[in-house]
Design a protein around this motif. Structure first.
Motif, PDB file in Angstrom:
ATOM      1  N   GLY A  67       6.171  46.043 -14.291  1.00 32.87           N
ATOM      2  CA  GLY A  67       5.592  45.752 -15.584  1.00 32.87           C
ATOM      3  C   GLY A  67       6.366  46.271 -16.771  1.00 32.87           C
ATOM      4  N   ALA A  68       7.395  47.102 -16.527  1.00 30.74           N
ATOM      5  CA  ALA A  68       8.173  47.664 -17.645  1.00 30.74           C
ATOM      6  C   ALA A  68       9.523  46.957 -17.749  1.00 30.74           C
ATOM      7  CB  ALA A  68       8.366  49.169 -17.427  1.00 30.74           C
ATOM      8  N   GLU A  69      10.156  47.088 -18.913  1.00 30.92           N
ATOM      9  CA  GLU A  69      11.494  46.534 -19.123  1.00 30.92           C
ATOM     10  C   GLU A  69      12.363  47.592 -19.794  1.00 30.92           C
ATOM     11  OE1 GLU A  69      11.544  42.789 -21.068  1.00 30.92           O
ATOM     12  OE2 GLU A  69      10.332  41.781 -19.532  1.00 30.92           O
ATOM     13  N   PRO A  70      13.655  47.550 -19.513  1.00 30.07           N
ATOM     14  CA  PRO A  70      14.338  46.612 -18.628  1.00 30.07           C
ATOM     15  C   PRO A  70      13.913  46.811 -17.174  1.00 30.07           C
ATOM     16  CG  PRO A  70      15.830  48.353 -19.274  1.00 30.07           C
ATOM     17  CD  PRO A  70      14.598  48.544 -20.098  1.00 30.07           C
ATOM     18  N   ALA A  71      13.837  45.699 -16.444  1.00 34.10           N
ATOM     19  CA  ALA A  71      13.398  45.744 -15.050  1.00 34.10           C
ATOM     20  C   ALA A  71      14.414  46.477 -14.200  1.00 34.10           C
ATOM     21  CB  ALA A  71      13.202  44.332 -14.524  1.00 34.10           C
ATOM     22  N   LEU A  72      13.941  47.391 -13.370  1.00 39.46           N
ATOM     23  CA  LEU A  72      14.824  48.210 -12.550  1.00 39.46           C
ATOM     24  C   LEU A  72      14.490  47.975 -11.073  1.00 39.46           C
ATOM     25  CD1 LEU A  72      17.056  50.370 -12.686  1.00 39.46           C
ATOM     26  CD2 LEU A  72      15.249  52.107 -12.585  1.00 39.46           C
ATOM     27  N   TYR A  73      15.490  47.497 -10.285  1.00 40.05           N
ATOM     28  CA  TYR A  73      15.305  47.178  -8.875  1.00 40.05           C
ATOM     29  C   TYR A  73      16.199  48.054  -8.012  1.00 40.05           C
ATOM     30  CZ  TYR A  73      12.956  42.978 -10.586  1.00 40.05           C
ATOM     31  OH  TYR A  73      12.096  42.114 -11.222  1.00 40.05           O
ATOM     32  N   HIS A  74      15.825  48.169  -6.757  1.00 39.02           N
ATOM     33  CA  HIS A  74      16.672  48.861  -5.784  1.00 39.02           C
ATOM     34  C   HIS A  74      16.343  48.326  -4.399  1.00 39.02           C
ATOM     35  CE1 HIS A  74      13.346  51.320  -4.216  1.00 39.02           C
ATOM     36  NE2 HIS A  74      12.931  51.415  -5.472  1.00 39.02           N
ATOM     37  N   PRO A  75      17.246  48.471  -3.434  1.00 37.11           N
ATOM     38  CA  PRO A  75      16.910  48.090  -2.060  1.00 37.11           C
ATOM     39  C   PRO A  75      15.786  48.980  -1.531  1.00 37.11           C
ATOM     40  CG  PRO A  75      19.283  48.320  -2.328  1.00 37.11           C
ATOM     41  CD  PRO A  75      18.661  48.884  -3.559  1.00 37.11           C
ATOM     42  N   ASP A  76      14.936  48.436  -0.677  1.00 38.91           N
ATOM     43  CA  ASP A  76      13.795  49.197  -0.139  1.00 38.91           C
ATOM     44  C   ASP A  76      14.225  50.527   0.459  1.00 38.91           C
ATOM     45  OD1 ASP A  76      11.530  47.833  -0.774  1.00 38.91           O
ATOM     46  OD2 ASP A  76      11.517  46.573   1.011  1.00 38.91           O
ATOM     47  N   ALA A  77      15.299  50.512   1.207  1.00 43.14           N
ATOM     48  CA  ALA A  77      15.708  51.706   1.942  1.00 43.14           C
ATOM     49  C   ALA A  77      16.658  52.609   1.158  1.00 43.14           C
ATOM     50  CB  ALA A  77      16.370  51.292   3.253  1.00 43.14           C
ATOM     51  N   GLY A  92      18.572  55.045  -4.422  1.00 42.63           N
ATOM     52  CA  GLY A  92      19.678  55.561  -5.236  1.00 42.63           C
ATOM     53  C   GLY A  92      20.563  54.458  -5.805  1.00 42.63           C
ATOM     54  N   GLU A  93      20.608  53.299  -5.151  1.00 42.38           N
ATOM     55  CA  GLU A  93      21.376  52.150  -5.671  1.00 42.38           C
ATOM     56  C   GLU A  93      20.423  51.330  -6.525  1.00 42.38           C
ATOM     57  OE1 GLU A  93      23.929  48.255  -4.112  1.00 42.38           O
ATOM     58  OE2 GLU A  93      22.930  49.584  -2.657  1.00 42.38           O
ATOM     59  N   THR A  94      20.828  51.094  -7.811  1.00 41.24           N
ATOM     60  CA  THR A  94      19.910  50.434  -8.729  1.00 41.24           C
ATOM     61  C   THR A  94      20.557  49.235  -9.404  1.00 41.24           C
ATOM     62  OG1 THR A  94      20.558  51.893 -10.544  1.00 41.24           O
ATOM     63  CG2 THR A  94      18.672  52.593  -9.199  1.00 41.24           C
ATOM     64  N   LEU A  95      19.698  48.351  -9.856  1.00 40.47           N
ATOM     65  CA  LEU A  95      20.119  47.182 -10.623  1.00 40.47           C
ATOM     66  C   LEU A  95      19.153  47.038 -11.785  1.00 40.47           C
ATOM     67  CD1 LEU A  95      22.032  44.668 -10.710  1.00 40.47           C
ATOM     68  CD2 LEU A  95      20.203  43.432  -9.528  1.00 40.47           C
ATOM     69  N   GLU A  96      19.703  47.153 -13.006  1.00 41.51           N
ATOM     70  CA  GLU A  96      18.885  47.084 -14.218  1.00 41.51           C
ATOM     71  C   GLU A  96      19.174  45.759 -14.915  1.00 41.51           C
ATOM     72  OE1 GLU A  96      19.173  49.174 -18.487  1.00 41.51           O
ATOM     73  OE2 GLU A  96      18.830  50.600 -16.831  1.00 41.51           O
ATOM     74  N   ILE A  97      18.142  44.950 -15.004  1.00 42.42           N
ATOM     75  CA  ILE A  97      18.287  43.627 -15.624  1.00 42.42           C
ATOM     76  C   ILE A  97      17.775  43.713 -17.050  1.00 42.42           C
ATOM     77  CG2 ILE A  97      17.613  41.193 -15.478  1.00 42.42           C
ATOM     78  CD1 ILE A  97      17.385  41.523 -12.492  1.00 42.42           C
ATOM     79  N   ALA A  98      18.600  43.256 -17.967  1.00 43.28           N
ATOM     80  CA  ALA A  98      18.318  43.404 -19.400  1.00 43.28           C
ATOM     81  C   ALA A  98      17.009  42.722 -19.783  1.00 43.28           C
ATOM     82  CB  ALA A  98      19.478  42.839 -20.211  1.00 43.28           C
ATOM     83  N   GLU A  99      16.439  43.171 -20.925  1.00 43.91           N
ATOM     84  CA  GLU A  99      15.154  42.656 -21.380  1.00 43.91           C
ATOM     85  C   GLU A  99      15.190  41.163 -21.654  1.00 43.91           C
ATOM     86  OE1 GLU A  99      13.385  44.860 -24.525  1.00 43.91           O
ATOM     87  OE2 GLU A  99      14.013  46.798 -23.727  1.00 43.91           O
ATOM     88  N   GLY A 100      16.286  40.659 -22.111  1.00 44.60           N
ATOM     89  CA  GLY A 100      16.347  39.247 -22.470  1.00 44.60           C
ATOM     90  C   GLY A 100      16.415  38.299 -21.289  1.00 44.60           C
ATOM     91  N   GLU A 101      16.648  38.822 -20.084  1.00 39.66           N
ATOM     92  CA  GLU A 101      16.820  37.959 -18.908  1.00 39.66           C
ATOM     93  C   GLU A 101      15.461  37.717 -18.245  1.00 39.66           C
ATOM     94  OE1 GLU A 101      19.417  36.508 -18.433  1.00 39.66           O
ATOM     95  OE2 GLU A 101      21.075  37.699 -19.217  1.00 39.66           O
ATOM     96  N   THR A 102      14.546  37.184 -19.016  1.00 37.06           N
ATOM     97  CA  THR A 102      13.179  37.010 -18.522  1.00 37.06           C
ATOM     98  C   THR A 102      13.083  36.010 -17.374  1.00 37.06           C
ATOM     99  OG1 THR A 102      12.817  35.374 -20.268  1.00 37.06           O
ATOM    100  CG2 THR A 102      12.168  37.637 -20.736  1.00 37.06           C
TER     101      THR A 102
END
Length: 344
Positions: A62-72, A75-85
């Motif tokens: 629910g927050a932005e920028p959206a922050l993802y990581h592999p389940d396991a 420590g490895e992250t991927l931050e997708i900018a706010e404009g990439e809705t």
């Protein structure tokens, strides 16, 4: 569902920041949405990572920028900018679609528990009552059966009235008992004025006889036939079995635990017996029984149906229809005394 969503988002790309491990510098990357993965490519178009769509977690729902990581690997992250809705919406849609297709361990556990509970209920409802009843029939001794039968008689007599008694009548009943003994155990004959249709054998061996059987017939053949029918019914199904079936599982368990049955169960069974008497045995069993006890079948048949229409099979198959050389059921004097047992 998942394939439909994938077709909608084919060749979707977005700018993002990727960090391969904690403390590492974040890199500008391009994220491409594929059939089963997110492909992470640096600005020189070199592939840095592939993430499975089925194993992506969001660190900040629910927050932005959206922050993802592999389940396991948080420590490895991927931050997708706010404009990439559109990319964020695509990833969330696919994650939801994949989540719906995953097995639900909780639901499986609940289903397993429900199945186990259902099995227990079925065992209790279907197997246990019969098993407990069969066990009780095997272990309840004769003395206890007689005790239960006497307690049952107390309830029966409230409907039929007290048993008929005269000194001569009691002797005649004793003679009839000796002439028509049951195949196992001992039966005690008792005459009552009303409430019983024909003859009814109870738990403990008592056979109740309606007074009409001795007062309304010229010979003892009819009452003898009803006694034989009562013996045959008891041989086919133990009277205690019907009592326990009427009483229910908890009363059976109570009998096994305490050696007694509740008063309410006995009263209900007595009322059921008098309201719905057992059906006559099959004709074949009756004919065999009359032959074994050496009693004519026709008087019993006509006592059941004076027209003979519904008992024609018994009349025609009477094993002694033409045989007058049979042992007497009672002497004439005993029969006269028995006919007066109720004071008539």
């Amino acid at each position: 569902m998942r394939k439909t969503a994938l077709r909608k988002y084919q060749r979707l790309e977005a700018a993002a920041l990727w960090r391969p491990e904690p403390g590492a510098q974040r890199l500008d990357v391009i994220v491409s949405l594929g059939e089963a993965t997110l492909t992470i490519t640096d600005m020189r178009e070199r592939v840095q990572a592939h993430w499975s769509l089925a194993a992506i977690a969001r660190a900040n729902p629910g927050a932005e920028p959206a922050l993802y990581h592999p389940d396991a690997d948080p420590g490895e992250t991927l931050e997708i900018a706010e404009g990439e809705t559109e990319m964020i919406a695509a990833i969330e849609t696919l994650r939801s679609a994949i989540a719906r297709q995953r097995p639900r361990p909780g639901r499986l556990r609940l289903a397993g528990m429900a199945a186990s509970l259902l099995t227990v209920v079925l065992v209790v409802a279907l197997w246990l009552p019969g098993a407990a009843r069969d066990h009780a029939l095997r272990v309840v001794p004769g003395a206890k059966r007689a005790e239960i039968g006497q307690a049952l008689l107390d309830h029966v007599y409230r409907v039929t009235g007290p048993p008929c008694r005269t000194p001569g009548g009691a002797d005649a009943l004793a003679a009839l008992e000796r002439r028509l003994p049951p195949e196992t155990g001992r039966a005690r004959l008792t005459v009552v004025r009303s409430g019983v249709k024909g003859a009814l054998r109870l738990t403990g061996g008592t056979v109740l006889l309606n007074a009409d059987l001795v007062e309304d017939h010229d010979t003892p053949d009819a009452v003898a036939g009803h006694i034989i029918a009562a013996h045959l019914r008891a041989g086919a199904r133990d009277p205690l079995d019907r009592l326990l079936a009427d009483a229910g599982l908890w009363e059976v368990l109570r009998l096994l635990a305490t050696g007694s049955l509740g008063d309410d169960a006995l009263r209900a069974h007595a009322e059921a017996l008098l309201r719905e008497p057992p059906a006559p045995p099959p004709d074949a069993a009756l004919i065999e029984g009359f032959a074994r006890w050496q009693v004519r079948a026709s008087p019993y048949a006509y006592a059941r149906d004076i027209t003979g229409e519904t008992v024609l099979g018994l009349i025609e198959a009477d094993p002694f229809a033409r045989d007058a050389d049979l042992p007497p059921i009672l002497s004439d004097s005993d029969w006269l005394r028995l006919q007066g047992i109720c004071g008539g």
